[in-house]
Scaffold this motif. Sequence first.
Motif, PDB file in Angstrom:
ATOM      1  N   LEU A  90      -6.314  -3.160  -4.014  1.00  0.00           N
ATOM      2  CA  LEU A  90      -5.221  -3.051  -3.053  1.00  0.00           C
ATOM      3  C   LEU A  90      -3.885  -2.927  -3.767  1.00  0.00           C
ATOM      4  O   LEU A  90      -3.653  -3.548  -4.806  1.00  0.00           O
ATOM      5  CB  LEU A  90      -5.182  -4.271  -2.133  1.00  0.00           C
ATOM      6  N   ILE A  91      -3.006  -2.129  -3.170  1.00  0.00           N
ATOM      7  CA  ILE A  91      -1.615  -2.017  -3.622  1.00  0.00           C
ATOM      8  C   ILE A  91      -0.762  -2.514  -2.469  1.00  0.00           C
ATOM      9  O   ILE A  91      -0.921  -2.051  -1.327  1.00  0.00           O
ATOM     10  CB  ILE A  91      -1.249  -0.556  -3.953  1.00  0.00           C
ATOM     11  N   ILE A  92       0.136  -3.453  -2.720  1.00  0.00           N
ATOM     12  CA  ILE A  92       0.964  -3.982  -1.646  1.00  0.00           C
ATOM     13  C   ILE A  92       2.435  -3.869  -2.017  1.00  0.00           C
ATOM     14  O   ILE A  92       2.785  -3.637  -3.174  1.00  0.00           O
ATOM     15  CB  ILE A  92       0.613  -5.436  -1.280  1.00  0.00           C
ATOM     16  N   TYR A  93       3.259  -4.042  -0.996  1.00  0.00           N
ATOM     17  CA  TYR A  93       4.694  -3.814  -1.174  1.00  0.00           C
ATOM     18  C   TYR A  93       5.288  -4.738  -2.222  1.00  0.00           C
ATOM     19  O   TYR A  93       6.191  -4.358  -2.960  1.00  0.00           O
ATOM     20  CB  TYR A  93       5.412  -4.008   0.160  1.00  0.00           C
ATOM     21  N   GLY A  94       4.845  -5.959  -2.309  1.00  0.00           N
ATOM     22  CA  GLY A  94       5.389  -6.870  -3.302  1.00  0.00           C
ATOM     23  C   GLY A  94       5.954  -8.115  -2.662  1.00  0.00           C
ATOM     24  O   GLY A  94       5.923  -8.293  -1.447  1.00  0.00           O
ATOM     25  N   ASP A  95       6.459  -8.996  -3.494  1.00  0.00           N
ATOM     26  CA  ASP A  95       7.003 -10.255  -3.002  1.00  0.00           C
ATOM     27  C   ASP A  95       8.343 -10.036  -2.308  1.00  0.00           C
ATOM     28  O   ASP A  95       9.061  -9.077  -2.590  1.00  0.00           O
ATOM     29  CB  ASP A  95       7.191 -11.235  -4.172  1.00  0.00           C
ATOM     30  N   ASN A  96       8.660 -10.949  -1.400  1.00  0.00           N
ATOM     31  CA  ASN A  96       9.971 -10.957  -0.736  1.00  0.00           C
ATOM     32  C   ASN A  96      10.277  -9.637  -0.026  1.00  0.00           C
ATOM     33  O   ASN A  96      11.362  -9.069  -0.179  1.00  0.00           O
ATOM     34  CB  ASN A  96      11.082 -11.282  -1.743  1.00  0.00           C
ATOM     35  N   ALA A  97       9.321  -9.159   0.734  1.00  0.00           N
ATOM     36  CA  ALA A  97       9.570  -7.947   1.531  1.00  0.00           C
ATOM     37  C   ALA A  97      10.689  -8.232   2.523  1.00  0.00           C
ATOM     38  O   ALA A  97      10.767  -9.319   3.093  1.00  0.00           O
ATOM     39  CB  ALA A  97       8.302  -7.532   2.277  1.00  0.00           C
ATOM     40  N   PRO A  98      11.601  -7.278   2.741  1.00  0.00           N
ATOM     41  CA  PRO A  98      12.706  -7.512   3.679  1.00  0.00           C
ATOM     42  C   PRO A  98      12.214  -7.726   5.093  1.00  0.00           C
ATOM     43  O   PRO A  98      11.096  -7.325   5.452  1.00  0.00           O
ATOM     44  CB  PRO A  98      13.539  -6.232   3.560  1.00  0.00           C
ATOM     45  N   GLU A  99      13.056  -8.359   5.912  1.00  0.00           N
ATOM     46  CA  GLU A  99      12.690  -8.656   7.292  1.00  0.00           C
ATOM     47  C   GLU A  99      12.319  -7.397   8.058  1.00  0.00           C
ATOM     48  O   GLU A  99      11.439  -7.418   8.930  1.00  0.00           O
ATOM     49  CB  GLU A  99      13.851  -9.374   7.984  1.00  0.00           C
ATOM     50  N   THR A 100      12.976  -6.296   7.731  1.00  0.00           N
ATOM     51  CA  THR A 100      12.703  -5.046   8.446  1.00  0.00           C
ATOM     52  C   THR A 100      11.305  -4.512   8.166  1.00  0.00           C
ATOM     53  O   THR A 100      10.817  -3.661   8.895  1.00  0.00           O
ATOM     54  CB  THR A 100      13.735  -3.978   8.050  1.00  0.00           C
ATOM     55  N   LEU A 101      10.655  -4.984   7.094  1.00  0.00           N
ATOM     56  CA  LEU A 101       9.302  -4.556   6.760  1.00  0.00           C
ATOM     57  C   LEU A 101       8.312  -5.699   6.960  1.00  0.00           C
ATOM     58  O   LEU A 101       7.285  -5.769   6.290  1.00  0.00           O
ATOM     59  CB  LEU A 101       9.244  -4.051   5.313  1.00  0.00           C
ATOM     60  N   SER A 102       8.627  -6.595   7.870  1.00  0.00           N
ATOM     61  CA  SER A 102       7.750  -7.732   8.146  1.00  0.00           C
ATOM     62  C   SER A 102       6.346  -7.240   8.514  1.00  0.00           C
ATOM     63  O   SER A 102       6.179  -6.382   9.368  1.00  0.00           O
ATOM     64  CB  SER A 102       8.330  -8.568   9.292  1.00  0.00           C
ATOM     65  N   GLY A 103       5.337  -7.784   7.839  1.00  0.00           N
ATOM     66  CA  GLY A 103       3.957  -7.397   8.121  1.00  0.00           C
ATOM     67  C   GLY A 103       3.462  -6.223   7.314  1.00  0.00           C
ATOM     68  O   GLY A 103       2.327  -5.790   7.487  1.00  0.00           O
TER      69      GLY A 103
ATOM     70  N   PRO B   9      -6.330 -18.026   6.702  1.00  0.00           N
ATOM     71  CA  PRO B   9      -4.890 -18.242   6.506  1.00  0.00           C
ATOM     72  C   PRO B   9      -4.587 -18.823   5.127  1.00  0.00           C
ATOM     73  O   PRO B   9      -5.263 -19.747   4.662  1.00  0.00           O
ATOM     74  CB  PRO B   9      -4.532 -19.241   7.613  1.00  0.00           C
ATOM     75  N   GLY B  10      -3.593 -18.238   4.471  1.00  0.00           N
ATOM     76  CA  GLY B  10      -3.186 -18.731   3.157  1.00  0.00           C
ATOM     77  C   GLY B  10      -4.053 -18.267   2.008  1.00  0.00           C
ATOM     78  O   GLY B  10      -3.836 -18.678   0.857  1.00  0.00           O
ATOM     79  N   ARG B  11      -5.021 -17.377   2.289  1.00  0.00           N
ATOM     80  CA  ARG B  11      -5.907 -16.893   1.210  1.00  0.00           C
ATOM     81  C   ARG B  11      -5.954 -15.363   1.235  1.00  0.00           C
ATOM     82  O   ARG B  11      -6.980 -14.759   1.529  1.00  0.00           O
ATOM     83  CB  ARG B  11      -7.310 -17.476   1.369  1.00  0.00           C
ATOM     84  N   PRO B  12      -4.838 -14.719   0.924  1.00  0.00           N
ATOM     85  CA  PRO B  12      -4.816 -13.250   0.937  1.00  0.00           C
ATOM     86  C   PRO B  12      -5.621 -12.663  -0.212  1.00  0.00           C
ATOM     87  O   PRO B  12      -5.908 -13.344  -1.200  1.00  0.00           O
ATOM     88  CB  PRO B  12      -3.325 -12.933   0.784  1.00  0.00           C
ATOM     89  N   ARG B  13      -5.979 -11.401  -0.084  1.00  0.00           N
ATOM     90  CA  ARG B  13      -6.636 -10.691  -1.176  1.00  0.00           C
ATOM     91  C   ARG B  13      -5.654 -10.496  -2.331  1.00  0.00           C
ATOM     92  O   ARG B  13      -4.460 -10.296  -2.118  1.00  0.00           O
ATOM     93  CB  ARG B  13      -7.130  -9.320  -0.709  1.00  0.00           C
ATOM     94  N   GLU B  14      -6.165 -10.516  -3.532  1.00  0.00           N
ATOM     95  CA  GLU B  14      -5.326 -10.227  -4.687  1.00  0.00           C
ATOM     96  C   GLU B  14      -5.045  -8.726  -4.756  1.00  0.00           C
ATOM     97  O   GLU B  14      -5.909  -7.906  -4.411  1.00  0.00           O
ATOM     98  CB  GLU B  14      -6.004 -10.692  -5.977  1.00  0.00           C
ATOM     99  N   ALA B  15      -3.870  -8.375  -5.188  1.00  0.00           N
ATOM    100  CA  ALA B  15      -3.493  -6.960  -5.300  1.00  0.00           C
ATOM    101  C   ALA B  15      -3.558  -6.520  -6.755  1.00  0.00           C
ATOM    102  O   ALA B  15      -3.223  -7.300  -7.666  1.00  0.00           O
ATOM    103  CB  ALA B  15      -2.088  -6.746  -4.755  1.00  0.00           C
ATOM    104  N   VAL B  16      -3.969  -5.288  -6.960  1.00  0.00           N
ATOM    105  CA  VAL B  16      -3.983  -4.752  -8.318  1.00  0.00           C
ATOM    106  C   VAL B  16      -2.566  -4.390  -8.761  1.00  0.00           C
ATOM    107  O   VAL B  16      -2.251  -4.348  -9.943  1.00  0.00           O
ATOM    108  CB  VAL B  16      -4.919  -3.529  -8.409  1.00  0.00           C
ATOM    109  N   LEU B  17      -1.671  -4.143  -7.757  1.00  0.00           N
ATOM    110  CA  LEU B  17      -0.290  -3.791  -8.059  1.00  0.00           C
ATOM    111  C   LEU B  17       0.604  -4.212  -6.912  1.00  0.00           C
ATOM    112  O   LEU B  17       0.253  -4.025  -5.738  1.00  0.00           O
ATOM    113  CB  LEU B  17      -0.159  -2.276  -8.275  1.00  0.00           C
TER     114      LEU B  17
END
Length: 296
Positions: free
Chosen positions: A188-201, A212-220
């Motif tokens: 998985l590739i995800i947006y990253g930490d501290n995504a802005p409020e406008t990109l919530s979710g 809850p509290g156990r997300p998948r690990e991201a490769v990037l």
Amino acid sequence: MDWDKLRIFHTVAEARSFTRAGTLLNLSQSAVSRQISALEESLNTPLFHRHARGLILTEHGEFLYNTVHEVFGKLSMAEAILQDARDSPQGVLKVTATVAFGSFWLAARIRNFVEAYPQINVRVLLDDRELDLGMREADVAVRLHKPKQPDLVQRRLMSVHIHACASRDYVAAHGMPRTIDDLDRHRLIIYGDNAPETLSGVNWLADLGRPPGRPREAVLRINNIYGLVQAVSSGLGIAGIPDYISRDRPDIVRVLPEIDGPTFETYFVYPEELRNSKKIQVFRDFLIGAVTDTEF
């Protein structure tokens, strides 16, 4: 206070350098320095701390900069309104949007507007921070959320849907996930930490179907949608991508198509003072037409 000196001071304050300000003003470094020294002498207070690495505004300098910046913003607004009193749309139009939306959607369609209105000098400012329209950092904006400022005219443009996507090369190498649980075995590739409020979710894929509290690990993790799309296109992994991007990329396919991600509303916004601006009216109509022609 001398307006010419204030104009030079404003440029120096933003450039943080006599040399860079001189280049912007088409003046020599020494001429800029003399004007600032004369302004400081007339006010009987230092405006900058001089350091080897550049200039830093003093407390009084910060106060003067904020005041001058506000005045220049209002003067720029007045100039735009006066220019629009002419018969045909013309003059500079500064448009701001996020890096991803501006790069993938707007830039691909702006040609039609530029060719239809050659007297309008379009400047597109792509920035993931929100430029201040009230201070004329830009004239109009496309925002990925409903604006909260009461003094902005707003027009909803379209809904943006996020879908799980991967490149064809990635699917060929790693297979197509068939269920949510299959995502546990994919990159998985995800947006990253501290995504802005406008990109919530925006990182919904990491949490989808997980306790809850156990997300998948991201490769990037990467905090820019444009960069995220490039990583997906390279075959690195699966990510949530806006439909205004994925629909125009034949190298990218949707995975788990029965599952929808977050939805964002886009808005065209501009200051109330520019409501009657001809160039903004024609640009608004252009955007509405471009949205109508876009199939989502």
